[in-house]
Scaffold this motif. Structure first.
Motif, mmCIF file in Angstrom:
data_model
loop_
_atom_site.group_PDB
_atom_site.id
_atom_site.type_symbol
_atom_site.label_atom_id
_atom_site.label_comp_id
_atom_site.label_asym_id
_atom_site.label_seq_id
_atom_site.Cartn_x
_atom_site.Cartn_y
_atom_site.Cartn_z
ATOM 1 N N VAL A 519 0.451 -2.820 -15.232
ATOM 2 C CA VAL A 519 1.269 -4.024 -15.134
ATOM 3 C C VAL A 519 2.042 -4.214 -16.431
ATOM 4 N N LEU A 520 3.326 -4.517 -16.298
ATOM 5 C CA LEU A 520 4.116 -4.800 -17.500
ATOM 6 C C LEU A 520 3.953 -6.284 -17.809
ATOM 7 N N SER A 521 3.384 -6.573 -18.976
ATOM 8 C CA SER A 521 3.098 -7.985 -19.257
ATOM 9 C C SER A 521 4.392 -8.780 -19.457
ATOM 10 N N TYR A 522 5.475 -8.073 -19.807
ATOM 11 C CA TYR A 522 6.712 -8.791 -20.127
ATOM 12 C C TYR A 522 7.654 -8.916 -18.934
ATOM 13 N N TYR A 523 7.297 -8.302 -17.831
ATOM 14 C CA TYR A 523 8.183 -8.380 -16.670
ATOM 15 C C TYR A 523 7.489 -9.223 -15.631
ATOM 16 N N ASP A 524 8.127 -10.304 -15.246
ATOM 17 C CA ASP A 524 7.436 -11.246 -14.389
ATOM 18 C C ASP A 524 7.410 -10.775 -12.942
ATOM 19 N N MET A 525 6.484 -9.856 -12.688
ATOM 20 C CA MET A 525 6.295 -9.433 -11.301
ATOM 21 C C MET A 525 5.405 -10.513 -10.711
ATOM 22 N N THR A 526 5.848 -11.149 -9.647
ATOM 23 C CA THR A 526 4.990 -12.192 -9.103
ATOM 24 C C THR A 526 3.671 -11.539 -8.701
ATOM 25 N N MET A 527 2.598 -12.297 -8.841
ATOM 26 C CA MET A 527 1.272 -11.762 -8.526
ATOM 27 C C MET A 527 1.261 -11.228 -7.101
ATOM 28 N N GLU A 528 0.834 -9.985 -6.971
ATOM 29 C CA GLU A 528 0.810 -9.400 -5.628
ATOM 30 C C GLU A 528 -0.622 -9.377 -5.118
ATOM 31 N N GLN A 529 -0.793 -9.599 -3.845
ATOM 32 C CA GLN A 529 -2.137 -9.557 -3.261
ATOM 33 C C GLN A 529 -2.691 -8.141 -3.298
ATOM 34 N N ASN A 530 -1.792 -7.187 -3.068
ATOM 35 C CA ASN A 530 -2.198 -5.781 -3.028
ATOM 36 C C ASN A 530 -1.290 -4.960 -3.931
ATOM 37 N N PRO A 531 -1.498 -5.052 -5.234
ATOM 38 C CA PRO A 531 -0.530 -4.408 -6.135
ATOM 39 C C PRO A 531 -0.359 -2.913 -5.884
ATOM 40 N N PHE A 532 -1.410 -2.229 -5.411
ATOM 41 C CA PHE A 532 -1.258 -0.793 -5.169
ATOM 42 C C PHE A 532 -0.350 -0.502 -3.979
ATOM 43 N N LEU A 533 -0.165 -1.530 -3.144
ATOM 44 C CA LEU A 533 0.732 -1.346 -2.000
ATOM 45 C C LEU A 533 2.013 -2.149 -2.218
ATOM 46 N N GLY A 534 2.226 -2.558 -3.443
ATOM 47 C CA GLY A 534 3.334 -3.475 -3.699
ATOM 48 C C GLY A 534 4.542 -2.818 -4.329
ATOM 49 N N MET A 535 5.175 -3.563 -5.215
ATOM 50 C CA MET A 535 6.411 -3.104 -5.841
ATOM 51 C C MET A 535 6.070 -2.091 -6.938
ATOM 52 N N ARG A 536 5.638 -0.928 -6.502
ATOM 53 C CA ARG A 536 5.136 0.084 -7.422
ATOM 54 C C ARG A 536 6.146 1.178 -7.597
ATOM 55 N N SER A 537 6.089 1.822 -8.782
ATOM 56 C CA SER A 537 6.622 3.161 -8.903
ATOM 57 C C SER A 537 8.101 3.311 -8.544
ATOM 58 N N ILE A 538 8.409 4.264 -7.657
ATOM 59 C CA ILE A 538 9.816 4.522 -7.320
ATOM 60 C C ILE A 538 10.447 3.289 -6.664
ATOM 61 N N ARG A 539 9.636 2.473 -6.003
ATOM 62 C CA ARG A 539 10.189 1.255 -5.389
ATOM 63 C C ARG A 539 10.724 0.344 -6.492
ATOM 64 N N PHE A 540 9.963 0.252 -7.568
ATOM 65 C CA PHE A 540 10.400 -0.576 -8.700
ATOM 66 C C PHE A 540 11.686 0.021 -9.289
#
Ligand code: PEP
Ligand code: MG
Length: 744
Positions: A519-540
């Protein structure tokens, strides 16, 4: 007596419980209510302490109040213990006649022979026991026992919370002495090595709380406070200098948050003001810090919660410099740290402070914290036992991160054994020097061994073991531990050092793989319920195109005079790959137009990590230049097992038939298009999988450099024809247990 009324009243108590301040009063209310309704002389509640495997009397109507908190029994001990152990009510007319009866003198219960104990259970969890007693001549009726069972099941929910509250309310540092001695705890190895030294429990809340509860009799002045601030500042600057020298790519600013806080006039100024107003300096420091901790603790946001940690860390450090005897309470150098949770920045800090080893009570061996620990050479074991957090600080520990054991107060024999194995280990590291530049199977088939790099400091070992190139550079680490996105220029500097570190050798850069447990502490990714299935990686990256383009340009520029590859993580469809590849084509066009030196012909490939592309392998093999199997994530996603959760580690089975068959399909698809397949992730350094990989046709592995000598030696013993037969047999086997045997 109206039993229905009792059940309703208990139900109402549920509401009272939520805002009750005093749990003991609440429990007392329950026992009095039950005793009254049941017309029992005695009603008592025992709660079960799982850590100690013990029932504790928490409230009673009718027995001596002296007995509360004193009467304790093991699971199975006495009638109460038996009821909870066997999960059944126990009903006796004359309890003292029962073979399991045990008399607890503190209770003064001898008069009450008619006895009912009903276990309180929630799901599979043992919560406690509800007991009622009467004098012998007034025995209980069947209907009364039914009512009591209904009450117990109503209470389960409330009491589970009560139990939780109580364990939180009792400061653990008072409990340490009572914990059963623990000799050995077993877990999983996250980063290999050994460590022998005293324990340090990292539990900031606990240290902070213990500071709050201390009495500071000696008077500390404003001058003492200012002196403590300057000592703290110097310490932090020195630490920052050390990490910047050793870990220039990732260490930028790791102590900056602390330094900034130290200069924050509101924060430090409020402390000074309180001291000027007459408060003793330690109390002034703590009261201001506490106000901020309370303010931020409820933050939803990861970034805000990390701030709480910064405040606690800094306060603990300042307090240590102010009240000298406290400084020993948090020193981590030359200690083995036991922690519930650590951030990557903690790992860097610990390593720069000279920690000997780390035991984590939550996490997973393929998590990125483990990967970082390996790069930093910090032995680490993950042991799913929160009890370890109760080990007293300074207890002698031996961390055997070769097999995953933690010895508490090890005997002389265990320690001697450790010394000899440690010597043997050192000899093995000398063996690195004898590693050969190329790797062959027994029958002469060449296998390329590439290094997976996380930090620039990994290059040293990569060179020593003569890796054939870099198969995976995890670019996210320089993004992780800082306070803002690194610029294209900053990235270029890091990537160029990588290329120059292994002159003439190929480097595969993986684009940013952020999200999940990173998790990037400086980028406000809203808390995700399932971060591994969330806005990860190439999607980001695809959703933040400018950041993506900057990174690709930095890679192309850094590799202007060498062979480079660009690998996209977490690709899940053909379109996603094509879109990502377009970003590279566009970047090449831009650099060409600007006449900036760059590599205009990188190989562009895919990390195979998402199950959806296994079926698409053939389609993707036509367009991609190579496949890189990210076994850590492929296993996680195919088997639906969180790679960072030790509790489900036994379900994380890389040799599950569907994983091995997927690897085979990927390899065949690539071969039919004449494209290369490489295996990355933890499977690549596990010897037992080598014959399968070789037999399946995989010719390149990317692994953390320290494993290369061992894997090279193991490959030398593999006969590729036999490996083919084994792979065929394994692929036609359906049972995991049989595959386990075959791979042994
Ligand atoms: C993998 O998933 O196997 C991999 C190599 O990537 P990471 O461990 O960084 O997710
Ligand atoms: Mg991955």
């Amino acid at each position: 007596m109206n039993h229905i009324q009792l059940i309703c009243d208990i139900g109402e108590l549920n509401e009272v419980f939520t805002d009750t301040q005093n749990i003991n009063d609440f429990l007392q209310k329950i026992v009095e209510m039950v005793a009254k309704h049941m017309d029992a002389a005695v009603c008592s509640v025992y709660l079960f302490d799982e850590d100690r495997n013990e029932l504790v009397l928490k409230a009673t109507k009718g027995l001596s109040h002296e007995a509360v908190d004193k009467v304790r029994m093991k699971l199975g001990e006495g009638l109460v213990g038996l009821s909870l152990k066997q999960l059944r009510p126990i009903y006796e007319r004359k309890s003292s006649a029962h073979p399991s009866y045990k008399y607890f003198p503190d209770t003064l219960e001898e008069k009450y022979e008619a006895f009912v104990a009903v276990p309180i259970v929630r799901g599979l969890s043992r919560i406690g026991v509800l007991v009622i007693q009467r004098q012998r001549r007034r025995i209980f009726k069947e209907q009364e026992i039914v009512t009591l069972r209904a009450v117990a099941s109503q209470l389960a929910n409330m009491l589970e919370n009560a139990r939780l509250f109580m364990s939180l309310r009792v400061p653990r540092y008072h409990e340490e002495k009572k914990v059963r001695p623990l000799k050995l705890a077993k877990g999983n190895v996250a980063s290999e090595g050994y460590a022998l030294g005293p324990a340090r429990i990292i539990d900031r809340d606990r240290v902070f709380e213990s500071f709050l509860h201390r009495e500071y009799k000696k008077k500390y002045t404003l001058e003492d406070f200012n002196k403590a601030l300057s000592v703290t500042e110097k310490q932090l600057e020195d630490l920052q200098a050390i990490v910047e020298e050793k870990l220039s790519d990732v260490a930028s600013l790791i102590f900056t948050a602390h330094l900034l806080l130290l200069k924050d006039t509101e924060f430090v100024g409020a402390m000074a003001q309180k001291i000027e107003d007459g408060m003793n300096a330690p109390n002034a420091v703590l009261s201001v810090a506490k106000r901020y901790v309370d303010l931020f603790s409820h933050g939803e946001n990861h970034y805000i919660r990390e701030k709480v940690q910064d405040i606690e860390d800094l306060t603990i450090r300042v307090m240590g410099n102010l009240v000298k005897e406290l400084s020993e309470l948090y020193r981590c150098n030359d200690h083995i740290v036991i922690a519930r949770e650590l951030y990557p920045s903690d790992m860097l800090k610990l390593s720069s402070e000279g920690v000997l080893g780390v035991v984590l009570v939550t996490g997973g061996v393929t998590s990125h914290l483990s990967i970082l620990a390996r790069s930093l050479n910090v032995p680490m074991v993950i042991i799913d036992s929160p009890r370890l957090l109760s080990i007293p600080d300074e207890t002698k520990l031996l961390l055997d991160a070769e097999i995953g054991n933690l010895h508490v107060n090890p005997s002389a024999t265990v320690t001697a054994n450790f010394h000899s194995r440690n010597e043997a280990r050192k000899k093995i590291s000398i063996k690195r020097m004898t590693v050969k530049p190329k790797t062959y199977t027994k029958d002469g088939q060449q296998i390329r061994l590439m290094a997976s790099i996380n930090l620039l400091s990994d290059l040293k070992v990569a060179k020593e073991v003569k890796c054939e190139g870099i198969g995976l550079y995890r670019t996210e680490f320089p993004f992780l531990i800082r306070s803002n996105f690194p610029s294209e220029e900053e990235q270029y500097v890091v990537y160029r050092q990588l290329v120059e570190g292994l002159p003439g050798k190929e480097v595969a850069f993986r684009t940013l793989d952020i999200g999940g447990d990173k998790v990037l502490s400086y980028y406000d990714m809203t808390m995700e319920q399932n971060p591994f299935l969330g806005m990860r990686s190439i999607r980001f990256s695809l959703s933040n195109r400018e950041i993506f383009l900057q990174q690709i340009r930095a890679m192309l520029r850094a590799g202007f005079d060498t062979d480079i590859r660009i690998t996209f993580p977490m690709i899940s469809s053909l379109e996603e790959f094509l879109e990502a590849r377009n970003a590279v084509i566009e970047s090449i066009g831009y650099l060409r137009e600007k006449k900036i030196p760059h590599n205009s012909n990188p190989l562009i490939g895919i990390m195979v990590e998402v199950p959806s592309i296994v079926d698409m392998a053939q389609d993707l093999a036509r367009v991609a230049d190579f496949f890189s199997i990210g076994s850590n994530d492929l296993v996680q996603y195919m088997l639906a097992v969180d790679r960072t959760n030790e509790k489900v580690a036994s379900f994380y089975i890389p040799h599950h038939p569907s994983i091995l068959r997927a690897i085979k399909r990927i390899t065949d698809a690539a071969a039919s298009e004449n494209k290369e397949v490489m295996v990355c992730g933890d499977m690549a350094h596990q010897e037992k999988y080598l014959p399968f990989f070789i037999g399946t046709g995989i010719k390149t592995l990317s692994l953390e450099a320290a494993y290369i000598p061992k894997i090279q030696e193991a490959i030398g013993k593999v006969d590729s024809l036999k490996a083919q037969n084994l792979a065929a047999e394994v692929l036609s086997t359906s049972k995991i247990s049989e595959i386990t045997k075959l791979l042994k």
